[in-house]
Write a protein that holds these residues in place. Structure first.
Motif, PDB file in Angstrom:
ATOM      1  N   UNK A   1       2.186 -27.867   8.898  1.00 36.89           N
ATOM      2  CA  UNK A   1       2.587 -27.221   7.639  1.00 36.89           C
ATOM      3  C   UNK A   1       2.494 -25.713   7.800  1.00 36.89           C
ATOM      4  N   UNK A   2       3.560 -24.980   7.485  1.00 41.03           N
ATOM      5  CA  UNK A   2       3.569 -23.545   7.669  1.00 41.03           C
ATOM      6  C   UNK A   2       2.743 -22.861   6.596  1.00 41.03           C
ATOM      7  N   UNK A   3       2.117 -21.742   6.970  1.00 44.42           N
ATOM      8  CA  UNK A   3       1.310 -20.967   6.046  1.00 44.42           C
ATOM      9  C   UNK A   3       2.171 -19.864   5.458  1.00 44.42           C
ATOM     10  N   UNK A   4       2.176 -19.754   4.132  1.00 41.84           N
ATOM     11  CA  UNK A   4       2.997 -18.730   3.494  1.00 41.84           C
ATOM     12  C   UNK A   4       2.479 -17.340   3.831  1.00 41.84           C
ATOM     13  N   UNK A   5       3.372 -16.453   4.248  1.00 39.71           N
ATOM     14  CA  UNK A   5       3.029 -15.074   4.554  1.00 39.71           C
ATOM     15  C   UNK A   5       3.966 -14.161   3.794  1.00 39.71           C
ATOM     16  N   UNK A   6       3.418 -13.147   3.166  1.00 37.76           N
ATOM     17  CA  UNK A   6       4.246 -12.204   2.450  1.00 37.76           C
ATOM     18  C   UNK A   6       3.587 -10.830   2.483  1.00 37.76           C
ATOM     19  N   UNK A   7       4.362  -9.802   2.141  1.00 35.80           N
ATOM     20  CA  UNK A   7       3.877  -8.442   2.093  1.00 35.80           C
ATOM     21  C   UNK A   7       3.944  -7.929   0.668  1.00 35.80           C
ATOM     22  N   UNK A   8       2.960  -7.107   0.302  1.00 33.27           N
ATOM     23  CA  UNK A   8       3.049  -6.394  -0.960  1.00 33.27           C
ATOM     24  C   UNK A   8       3.182  -4.908  -0.657  1.00 33.27           C
ATOM     25  N   UNK A   9       3.982  -4.202  -1.481  1.00 33.68           N
ATOM     26  CA  UNK A   9       4.161  -2.760  -1.373  1.00 33.68           C
ATOM     27  C   UNK A   9       4.079  -2.155  -2.758  1.00 33.68           C
ATOM     28  N   UNK A  10       3.351  -1.055  -2.877  1.00 36.24           N
ATOM     29  CA  UNK A  10       3.295  -0.388  -4.164  1.00 36.24           C
ATOM     30  C   UNK A  10       4.609   0.343  -4.416  1.00 36.24           C
ATOM     31  N   UNK A  11       5.020   0.351  -5.675  1.00 37.35           N
ATOM     32  CA  UNK A  11       6.263   1.023  -6.037  1.00 37.35           C
ATOM     33  C   UNK A  11       6.187   1.458  -7.509  1.00 37.35           C
ATOM     34  N   UNK A  12       6.425   2.776  -7.811  1.00 39.54           N
ATOM     35  CA  UNK A  12       6.745   3.833  -6.852  1.00 39.54           C
ATOM     36  C   UNK A  12       5.533   4.249  -6.040  1.00 39.54           C
ATOM     37  N   UNK A  13       5.762   4.927  -4.888  1.00 36.03           N
ATOM     38  CA  UNK A  13       7.074   5.308  -4.339  1.00 36.03           C
ATOM     39  C   UNK A  13       7.819   4.100  -3.795  1.00 36.03           C
ATOM     40  N   UNK A  14       9.141   4.132  -3.927  1.00 42.20           N
ATOM     41  CA  UNK A  14       9.954   3.036  -3.437  1.00 42.20           C
ATOM     42  C   UNK A  14      10.134   3.130  -1.925  1.00 42.20           C
ATOM     43  N   UNK A  15      10.223   1.998  -1.215  1.00 40.23           N
ATOM     44  CA  UNK A  15      10.582   2.055   0.210  1.00 40.23           C
ATOM     45  C   UNK A  15      11.976   2.642   0.371  1.00 40.23           C
ATOM     46  N   UNK A  16      12.225   3.277   1.507  1.00 42.98           N
ATOM     47  CA  UNK A  16      13.505   3.949   1.721  1.00 42.98           C
ATOM     48  C   UNK A  16      14.059   3.593   3.093  1.00 42.98           C
ATOM     49  N   UNK A  17      15.385   3.480   3.167  1.00 44.95           N
ATOM     50  CA  UNK A  17      16.053   3.076   4.393  1.00 44.95           C
ATOM     51  C   UNK A  17      16.215   4.274   5.322  1.00 44.95           C
ATOM     52  N   UNK A  18      16.081   4.036   6.617  1.00 44.70           N
ATOM     53  CA  UNK A  18      16.280   5.061   7.634  1.00 44.70           C
ATOM     54  C   UNK A  18      17.593   4.850   8.378  1.00 44.70           C
ATOM     55  N   UNK A  19      17.830   3.638   8.836  1.00 44.41           N
ATOM     56  CA  UNK A  19      19.079   3.315   9.519  1.00 44.41           C
ATOM     57  C   UNK A  19      19.258   1.801   9.550  1.00 44.41           C
ATOM     58  N   UNK A  20      20.502   1.404   9.766  1.00 37.27           N
ATOM     59  CA  UNK A  20      20.835  -0.021   9.793  1.00 37.27           C
ATOM     60  C   UNK A  20      21.920  -0.235  10.832  1.00 37.27           C
ATOM     61  N   UNK A  21      21.884  -1.359  11.493  1.00 38.34           N
ATOM     62  CA  UNK A  21      22.905  -1.653  12.497  1.00 38.34           C
ATOM     63  C   UNK A  21      23.156  -3.149  12.610  1.00 38.34           C
ATOM     64  N   UNK A  22      24.246  -3.474  13.294  1.00 34.75           N
ATOM     65  CA  UNK A  22      24.617  -4.871  13.539  1.00 34.75           C
ATOM     66  C   UNK A  22      24.687  -5.061  15.044  1.00 34.75           C
TER      67      UNK A  22
END
Length: 300
Positions: free
Chosen positions: A1-22
């Motif tokens: 049985x898999x163990x649930x894993x998740x992340x919490x982040x405070x907001x604000x400040x909001x996370x921001x994107x740096x770059x994205x690719x395919x």
């Protein structure tokens, strides 16, 4: 049985994107091994499968699935791709604090602005909850946003700065929605009910028993939900929230310490002063004096 894993982040400040690719991998290609990446790396597979490890954990990410790798961790290929694999990668960061929960326990806490227990329960008006891995709940919409982010990165980051941030926030919202499944969702919802009740009734005499009667759950279950979602007990959350409200009264009013203690729900001034010093590192009067001294320096 898999163990649930998740992340919490405070907001604000909001996370921001740096770059994205395919990226496209042929059979035999594999994701690079690295340990110095200082930002989050979101991987979303469109076709085929990636086999990735982070420290002591390993995943097979199939079509329509994601994996969120943490900054500063050791990432490595478990094995090469066995078929043509197409995936998106998104590098992003946050100025706020974050924590990784595995099975309800904190396993990694981000080295952002301190490491005090339970910080994400009161220092942020909102806490994002993102799945570590798993299926996309809205794959068509997510891939549309990923394609737009990837195309914009190829054209140049400065041209599309604001639209990219807007698309990225939409993507984060989709991922957060995708984490609300199974028993983990119920735990988080119960924790948010506790949070809302405390913020509404913090001036009253709240106990574990009164919380149980108000929310219709056993006290032990309420305790487990708050520990899993916010990393603290309901009463610890209550004390810290009262102190945050006391800080506002200390800097915005001339009320006596005893009056402030009564207003925010502490039984007497000495107990309030002891709790305040334990949490903040100075007495209420020292906190007020330091704030006003800083104000005077800024005016001069």
């Amino acid at each position: 049985m898999s163990v649930e894993t998740y992340l919490t982040m405070e907001a604000p400040p909001m996370p921001y994107v740096l770059e994205c690719g395919r990226a496209e991998y042929e059979p035999g290609d594999q994701h690079p091994s690295r340990s110095g990446l200082a930002v989050f790396d979101l991987l979303v597979v469109e076709e085929g499968a990636l086999y990735i490890g982070e420290e002591d954990r390993q995943w097979e990410i199939g079509p329509g699935h994601l994996l969120l790798l943490l900054p500063g961790r050791y990432h490595y290929p478990v094995k090469p791709c066995v078929e043509r694999t197409v995936f998106y990668w998104v590098h992003f960061d946050t100025a706020g604090r974050y924590a990784e929960f595995r099975g309800g326990d904190v396993r990694v806490r981000g080295p952002r602005r301190g490491d005090e227990p339970g910080w994400h329960a009161w220092f942020a008006p909102r806490t994002l909850r993102l799945p570590k891995s798993g299926p996309l709940r809205f794959p068509e919409e997510a891939f549309r946003l990923l394609q737009q982010l990837s195309d914009a990165s190829a054209r140049g980051r400065f041209v599309s700065l604001w639209s990219d941030q807007q698309r990225f926030i939409e993507l984060i919202q989709l991922l957060e929605d995708g984490g609300w499944t199974g028993s983990g969702a119920n735990v988080w919802k119960v924790a948010e009910r506790i949070e809302a009740y405390v913020k509404l009734h913090y001036t009253s005499d709240i106990t574990n028993q009164s919380l149980s009667e108000a929310l219709h759950f056993h006290p032990n279950y309420l305790l487990r939900c708050m520990k899993a979602a916010f990393g603290c007990t309901p009463l610890h959350f209550l004390h810290r929230y009262r102190i945050e409200q006391a800080k506002l009264l200390l800097v915005n009013t001339d009320l006596r310490v005893a009056d402030i203690a009564e207003r925010v729900g502490f039984p007497n001034a000495p107990y309030f002063t002891n709790r305040f010093k334990r949490e903040v590192g100075e007495t209420p009067l020292q906190f007020r004096r330091r704030f006003h001294e800083r104000e005077e320096m800024e005016r001069s």
